[in-house]
Each structure stands twice: as C-alpha cells, then as structure tokens.
Scaffold this motif. Sequence first.
Motif, mmCIF file in Angstrom:
data_model
loop_
_atom_site.group_PDB
_atom_site.id
_atom_site.type_symbol
_atom_site.label_atom_id
_atom_site.label_comp_id
_atom_site.label_asym_id
_atom_site.label_seq_id
_atom_site.Cartn_x
_atom_site.Cartn_y
_atom_site.Cartn_z
ATOM 1 N N GLU A 37 0.771 -1.193 0.094
ATOM 2 C CA GLU A 37 -0.064 0.121 0.027
ATOM 3 C C GLU A 37 0.988 1.050 -0.050
ATOM 4 O OE1 GLU A 37 -4.323 1.349 2.171
ATOM 5 O OE2 GLU A 37 -3.082 -0.229 2.962
ATOM 6 N N THR A 38 1.822 1.381 -0.918
ATOM 7 C CA THR A 38 2.677 2.238 -0.866
ATOM 8 C C THR A 38 1.983 3.680 -1.641
ATOM 9 O OG1 THR A 38 3.523 1.556 -3.101
ATOM 10 C CG2 THR A 38 4.747 0.978 -1.113
ATOM 11 N N HIS A 39 1.029 3.559 -2.383
ATOM 12 C CA HIS A 39 0.498 4.503 -2.812
ATOM 13 C C HIS A 39 1.014 5.278 -3.921
ATOM 14 C CE1 HIS A 39 -3.111 4.904 0.436
ATOM 15 N NE2 HIS A 39 -3.136 3.692 -0.311
ATOM 16 N N PHE A 40 2.010 4.686 -4.503
ATOM 17 C CA PHE A 40 2.973 5.539 -5.691
ATOM 18 C C PHE A 40 2.260 5.332 -7.047
ATOM 19 C CE2 PHE A 40 6.933 4.236 -3.248
ATOM 20 C CZ PHE A 40 6.865 5.103 -2.314
ATOM 21 N N LYS A 41 2.269 6.321 -7.602
ATOM 22 C CA LYS A 41 1.299 6.478 -9.132
ATOM 23 C C LYS A 41 2.671 5.969 -9.970
ATOM 24 C CE LYS A 41 -0.991 9.078 -12.202
ATOM 25 N NZ LYS A 41 -1.700 10.493 -12.552
ATOM 26 N N ARG A 42 2.315 5.160 -10.924
ATOM 27 C CA ARG A 42 3.112 4.646 -11.903
ATOM 28 C C ARG A 42 4.133 5.912 -12.522
ATOM 29 N NH1 ARG A 42 0.124 1.469 -15.387
ATOM 30 N NH2 ARG A 42 0.154 -0.150 -14.054
ATOM 31 N N LEU A 43 5.302 5.492 -12.468
ATOM 32 C CA LEU A 43 6.125 6.785 -13.113
ATOM 33 C C LEU A 43 6.335 7.873 -12.488
ATOM 34 C CD1 LEU A 43 5.771 6.008 -16.946
ATOM 35 C CD2 LEU A 43 7.353 4.905 -15.356
ATOM 36 N N ALA A 44 5.512 7.860 -11.328
ATOM 37 C CA ALA A 44 5.555 9.426 -10.661
ATOM 38 C C ALA A 44 5.770 9.145 -9.273
ATOM 39 C CB ALA A 44 4.316 9.998 -10.843
ATOM 40 N N HIS A 45 6.509 7.981 -8.848
ATOM 41 C CA HIS A 45 6.734 7.821 -7.396
ATOM 42 C C HIS A 45 8.109 8.559 -7.080
ATOM 43 C CE1 HIS A 45 9.741 4.615 -7.923
ATOM 44 N NE2 HIS A 45 8.670 4.210 -8.813
ATOM 45 N N PRO A 46 8.126 8.825 -5.744
ATOM 46 C CA PRO A 46 9.603 9.468 -5.060
ATOM 47 C C PRO A 46 10.359 8.566 -4.898
ATOM 48 C CG PRO A 46 7.800 9.656 -3.352
ATOM 49 C CD PRO A 46 7.112 9.147 -4.750
ATOM 50 N N LEU A 47 11.744 8.865 -4.910
ATOM 51 C CA LEU A 47 12.563 7.826 -4.586
ATOM 52 C C LEU A 47 12.772 7.581 -3.196
ATOM 53 C CD1 LEU A 47 15.414 6.113 -5.675
ATOM 54 C CD2 LEU A 47 16.602 8.314 -5.092
ATOM 55 N N LEU A 48 12.710 6.279 -2.701
ATOM 56 C CA LEU A 48 12.844 5.868 -1.400
ATOM 57 C C LEU A 48 14.452 6.038 -0.972
ATOM 58 C CD1 LEU A 48 10.175 3.130 -1.136
ATOM 59 C CD2 LEU A 48 9.949 5.214 -0.216
ATOM 60 N N ARG A 49 14.746 7.086 -0.228
ATOM 61 C CA ARG A 49 15.975 7.140 0.120
ATOM 62 C C ARG A 49 16.352 6.696 1.415
ATOM 63 N NH1 ARG A 49 18.071 11.495 -3.418
ATOM 64 N NH2 ARG A 49 16.400 12.493 -4.408
ATOM 65 N N ILE A 50 16.639 5.415 1.688
ATOM 66 C CA ILE A 50 16.862 4.780 2.724
ATOM 67 C C ILE A 50 18.272 4.398 2.562
ATOM 68 C CG2 ILE A 50 16.418 2.859 4.280
ATOM 69 C CD1 ILE A 50 13.378 2.820 3.052
ATOM 70 N N ARG A 51 19.165 5.014 3.446
ATOM 71 C CA ARG A 51 20.590 4.449 3.497
ATOM 72 C C ARG A 51 20.939 3.061 3.520
ATOM 73 N NH1 ARG A 51 22.381 6.636 8.498
ATOM 74 N NH2 ARG A 51 22.085 4.837 9.092
ATOM 75 N N ASN A 52 21.898 2.573 2.551
ATOM 76 C CA ASN A 52 22.214 1.211 2.495
ATOM 77 C C ASN A 52 21.016 0.305 1.758
ATOM 78 O OD1 ASN A 52 24.787 1.818 3.217
ATOM 79 N ND2 ASN A 52 23.977 1.393 5.407
ATOM 80 N N PHE A 53 19.892 0.913 1.002
ATOM 81 C CA PHE A 53 19.239 0.170 0.484
ATOM 82 C C PHE A 53 18.932 0.794 -1.200
ATOM 83 C CE2 PHE A 53 17.853 -1.022 4.607
ATOM 84 C CZ PHE A 53 17.122 -2.291 4.245
#
Length: 178
Positions: A37-53
Amino acid sequence: MLKVISYNVKGLNAPVKRHSLAAEVQRLKADVVCLQETHFKRLAHPLLRIRNFNTQYHATGPTRAKGVSILIRSNVVFQLHRKISDPRGQYLIPICSLNHKIYTLVNVYSPNTEQLSFIFGVLRRVSLVATGSLLVCGDFNYSIDPLKDIRSPKILIPTKQIFCSIDSPPPFPFHLRC
C-alpha cells in the motif's frame, strides 16, 4: 540468515512517512523490506532514500492506490534472475539470489474483497515460476483466525486449504500435506 520485515505503510507520498520508515528499517537492521500500500503512481513515485538500500523494486498502478515495493540492503549479495510485476500494483515476484541462495520472493497487497480468489491466482502464478526457497510477504486482507479478528467475517477457511487448493502447490521450505 536474512532479516526480512514486511509493512503495510498506508501510503508513502508524505516525506515524514518516508523518513519514519527509513528510521525504522535502519533500527531493525533489516536485509529485505517488503512494503504494501505504497500509493505510488506509476512513473511518478518519489525515490525511497533509505541509507544502504540502493536495490529497490516497485509495482505501481495507474493511480495513487495500491502498490508494493521490495527493498534489498546493499551488503546483501543480490542478483535478479526474473521479475514479475502486477500492472495494477498488487503483487511483485522477483526470483533472485540473495547471498548466493536462490529465492522466489512474493510481496502481495490483496484487495479488500475477493481476497481468496486473488491469493489463489497469485499462488497459481507463483507455482509456475517458483525457484529455490519461497518467501511470501504481504497484506492479505484476510484473517488466519476470523474467530479472533473482530473486523473479519466469521468464515473460517483453514490456511492450509488456501495453499492446497491450487493445482500445483509452490515448493514450500516446509512440508505441507494436502
């Protein structure tokens, strides 16, 4: 040994939710993170900036609803062999090597209705491609014990029946007698 965590995040479009998730993932020292249930829209999702992932896979739909993601920690030796992604954003199935062992990962976000037929369909698909150890994560929107779940209809279908009802059960790392 890999440490796997799974969360229904109920949307990650707000920066504060992404930051909280990143802190939790780091605190738990997870190797593999499955998100529903991330709710990201195709081709418009923010980058998940999680260190080391740095290794991230997403299944998104055409609208800001549904969505699943799988994140792999950078220190895990990773090789993708095949990826099956639902165009509606309800499941993601990477077949990969993690630390030189083959896995079929399944991350599912089941709909609120017709859960069992959806789960059966995904498991049928998995049974056609599964290789190595099978790891299933997700939000099934289904209670294993409806008698204890106050929000669930009181229909009891044993979990074993879910996995045994498909034509060819996927290879489980434990013995499942159907």
